[in-house]
Design an enzyme around this catalytic site. Structure first.
Site, mmCIF file in Angstrom:
data_model
loop_
_atom_site.group_PDB
_atom_site.id
_atom_site.type_symbol
_atom_site.label_atom_id
_atom_site.label_comp_id
_atom_site.label_asym_id
_atom_site.label_seq_id
_atom_site.Cartn_x
_atom_site.Cartn_y
_atom_site.Cartn_z
ATOM 1 N N ASP A 1 -7.754 -6.806 -23.650
ATOM 2 C CA ASP A 1 -7.351 -6.638 -22.248
ATOM 3 C C ASP A 1 -5.949 -7.216 -22.062
ATOM 4 O O ASP A 1 -5.773 -8.289 -21.490
ATOM 5 C CB ASP A 1 -8.358 -7.362 -21.347
ATOM 6 C CG ASP A 1 -7.991 -7.266 -19.866
ATOM 7 O OD1 ASP A 1 -7.186 -6.392 -19.497
ATOM 8 O OD2 ASP A 1 -8.514 -8.082 -19.077
ATOM 9 N N CYS B 1 -4.516 -2.371 -17.265
ATOM 10 C CA CYS B 1 -4.004 -2.268 -15.900
ATOM 11 C C CYS B 1 -2.789 -1.353 -15.852
ATOM 12 O O CYS B 1 -2.092 -1.297 -14.835
ATOM 13 C CB CYS B 1 -3.656 -3.649 -15.352
ATOM 14 S SG CYS B 1 -2.409 -4.527 -16.325
ATOM 15 N N CYS C 1 0.839 -1.206 0.000
ATOM 16 C CA CYS C 1 0.000 0.000 0.000
ATOM 17 C C CYS C 1 0.872 1.254 0.000
ATOM 18 O O CYS C 1 1.901 1.305 0.674
ATOM 19 C CB CYS C 1 -0.900 0.043 1.238
ATOM 20 S SG CYS C 1 -2.108 -1.278 1.336
#
Length: 403
Positions: free
Chosen positions: A334, A360, A62
């Site tokens: 994708d 992504c 994170c």
């Protein structure tokens, strides 16, 4: 103590999550609305929150736990738009960013290392090879995090000193699916220990990957995931969208983008995340170079009697040609993070009415979008999706239409 009026205000987040002040300084740990004094002290603003995890600041999982949801949404949208703006591409419509909630990750890759007789298990430290031994994780689903402590104990019995094992975990409909890399399961005591662990933890499957490839040790249940109403058996280590919530957001955007198209090509189709929902209303050609995933999709579609045709093909070396693309009402692609240079170039030369991109990586998406724009496609709608909670990793769906 009141916040000082002096100091530079943080006005945005950089791509790696650092705060950027109005005078151009990059400040680690700052978010928009904070003020940074001349000596580098951060005075928090209204969108600067207390981190949700004791490991924040060290763990590489994170980068943005100290930012509010409003800041996270702005960041996700900016990450998608900024690379496009540098190329002079502006979407006609930008939808609100979708944020996946905490404790929703159903797929994760961890690392275990044995040093000094002790096994550490977790994510790498940010920007380093040092391992953060997880004591908590507000990102992982509880069903996956509960495996961390017992898995640490298991590996302490099986790992030699100074060895490293990769741990890939996914939550399936039948329970957790676990793949342990760089671990041999040739000796009977190891097999017995792994089998007992799988039973005690109610795993759907436990596999190991060693010099001879991937081997399933035990599979008490079917490790299937439901995609578009169809159960698909997950090959060991296969790609799966990180959260069910994020997957649902991506699928909804794709379905809206494709509209009432009756013939659709799904390129880089994988397990059928989009092909199977699309097959409820259209005939779908699903193309991918990943054989095990495509075989799983083919078996599932056949069993459910869905109109999905599969084609095993390396789209980096052999993209569908403009002539092959011409028979479809809509084409979805994708690709992995590297993007799809060859395929987007062929799409730009085709006459497909609607092209839908899922990405992504906003940077490589912008490069592919530039090729489509050069082929007279307009970027009509863009959906930012931030399913990697508190991470700088952002995904998107984009609808292009031929002018």
């Amino acid at each position: 103590m009141n916040r000082p009026a002096e100091g530079a205000e943080v006005v945005r987040l950089a791509a790696r999550g650092d705060g950027v002040t109005a005078d151009g300084r990059f400040v680690v740990g700052a978010v928009p609305g904070d003020r940074v004094t001349a000596d580098g002290a951060i005075w928090p603003g209204p969108d600067h929150l207390a981190p949700a995890c004791q490991h924040f600041g060290l763990c590489g999982g994170c980068q943005l736990q100290h930012a509010s949801d409003a800041i996270l949404a702005r960041f996700a949208t900016a990450r998608c738009l900024e690379p496009l703006a540098r190329l002079g591409i502006r979407p006609g419509d930008v939808r609100p960013a979708h944020l996946s909630p905490p404790f929703s990750r159903r797929r994760a890759s961890l690392r275990a290392a044995r040093r000094g007789g002790r096994v550490e298990l977790g994510f790498n430290e940010e920007g380093a090879h040092r391992l953060i031994d997880l004591a908590e994780c507000p990102v992982l689903s509880p069903e996956l995090f509960r495996l961390v402590a017992p898995l640490r104990q298991l590996l302490a019995m099986l790992m030699p000193e100074r060895s490293v094992v990769g741990v890939t975990m996914a939550l399936t409909d039948g329970g957790p699916d676990l793949l342990l890399s760089n671990l041999s399961a040739e000796r009977l005591p190891v097999v017995e220990a792994l089998t007992a662990f799988a039973a005690a933890q109610r795993l759907a499957r436990l596999s190991v990957e060693g010099p001879l490839g991937v081997e399933t040790v035990v599979a008490p249940a079917v490790p299937a995931v439901t995609l578009g109403g169809v159960a698909v058996t997950l090959p060991p280590g296969a790609f799966l969208q990180a959260t069910a919530d994020g997957e649902a957001a991506l699928v909804a955007a794709v379905m809206e983008s494709v509209g009432d198209a009756r013939r659709v090509a799904d390129l880089f189709a994988g397990l059928g995340t989009f092909a199977l929902p699309l097959s409820r209303q259209a005939r779908v050609l699903a193309v991918d170079g990943a054989g095990p995933a495509l075989q799983a999709l083919e078996r599932a579609a056949r069993s459910a009697r869905r109109p999905v045709e599969t084609q095993h093909r390396d789209l980096f070396r052999r993209p569908l040609t403009p002539d092959e693309l011409g028979r479809f009402d809509a084409v979805l692609f994708d690709p992995p993070r590297a993007g799809a240079i060859a395929q987007s170039t062929a799409l730009a030369q085709s006459r497909v009415p609607v092209v839908v991109a899922v990405s992504c990586n906003p940077a490589t998406f912008a490069r592919d979008a530039e090729r489509l724009a050069a082929g007279d496609y307009a970027l009509e709608t863009l959906w930012p999706v931030a399913q990697f909670r508190w991470s700088t990793h952002v995904e998107l769906v984009a609808r292009f239409v031929r002018r």
